[in-house]
Scaffold this motif. Structure first.
Motif, short mmCIF file in Angstrom:
data_model
loop_
_atom_site.label_atom_id
_atom_site.label_comp_id
_atom_site.label_asym_id
_atom_site.label_seq_id
_atom_site.Cartn_x
_atom_site.Cartn_y
_atom_site.Cartn_z
N VAL A 4 0.85 -1.20 0.00
CA VAL A 4 0.00 0.00 0.00
C VAL A 4 0.88 1.25 0.00
CG1 VAL A 4 -1.71 1.31 1.32
CG2 VAL A 4 -1.91 -1.17 1.14
N MET A 5 1.93 1.21 0.80
CA MET A 5 2.85 2.35 0.84
C MET A 5 3.58 2.50 -0.50
SD MET A 5 2.33 3.66 3.68
CE MET A 5 3.64 4.64 4.30
N LEU A 8 1.10 4.06 -2.96
CA LEU A 8 0.96 5.49 -2.65
C LEU A 8 2.17 6.28 -3.09
CD1 LEU A 8 -0.76 5.42 0.88
CD2 LEU A 8 -1.76 6.07 -1.33
N ALA A 11 2.03 6.58 -6.87
CA ALA A 11 0.97 7.53 -7.23
C ALA A 11 1.42 8.97 -6.96
CB ALA A 11 -0.31 7.22 -6.46
N ALA A 12 2.13 9.17 -5.85
CA ALA A 12 2.61 10.52 -5.53
C ALA A 12 3.65 10.97 -6.55
CB ALA A 12 3.19 10.54 -4.12
#
Length: 175
Positions: A4-5, A8, A11-12
């Motif tokens: 998940v990290m 993220l 995506a960032a």
């Protein structure tokens, strides 16, 4: 949980890259439009200076070309400026009067402004051709920049100015 990290983080990074690309596209289009307005202003100044020189020298063809360049519609502008440049090539400026010096200076500024405009239009068109920009249609809000094709004017040699001699030092008076 670690995936998940990772998602993220990806995506960032991807959103930061897209924001940077969109800002770059906006910036080059704004700069190209600004350079176009600056080129237009310099062309108007050159046409006005040419009209003044034509009035002073009674050169009717140059005056007519200058008036056509001043009054031209946007789609007729390149042809009118090319005609003015051709007329300016036939005039020999002595540099003795301020009007001809102004015309030479504005012609030099036109050359520089056109070069800057051409470089910025090329950069904007390059940015528009990038696959990501085309895929996401990032440039759809901006008008497609166009080159301004005019003949390069033949500029006279720089006007020579003879410096004034330095004043003589005062002679001391003995009493």
């Amino acid at each position: 949980m670690w995936w998940v990290m990772g998602v993220l983080a990806v995506a960032a990074v991807l959103s930061a890259y897209l924001a940077w690309t969109a800002h770059r596209v906006e910036r080059v289009h704004v700069r190209a439009a600004s350079a176009g307005r600056a080129l237009d202003a310099h062309l108007l100044r050159r046409a006005a200076a040419a009209a003044v020189v034509a009035e002073n020298t009674d050169f009717v063809e140059l005056y007519a070309a200058a008036r056509l360049a001043l009054d031209a519609e946007p789609d007729e502008r390149e042809a009118a400026e090319n005609d003015l440049t051709r007329q300016l090539r036939t005039v020999r400026l002595t540099g003795a009067d301020p009007a001809s010096r102004t015309l030479v200076a504005t012609s030099r500024r036109v050359v520089l402004a056109r070069q800057v405009h051409t470089d910025l239009v090329r950069d904007a068109l390059t940015a528009r051709r990038r696959p990501l920009v085309r895929l996401l249609r990032m440039a759809r809000h901006y008008e497609r920049p166009r080159y301004f094709e005019i003949v390069e004017p033949d500029l006279p040699e720089p006007l020579t100015v003879t410096p004034r001699p330095a004043p003589e030092p005062p002679v001391p008076v003995s009493t």
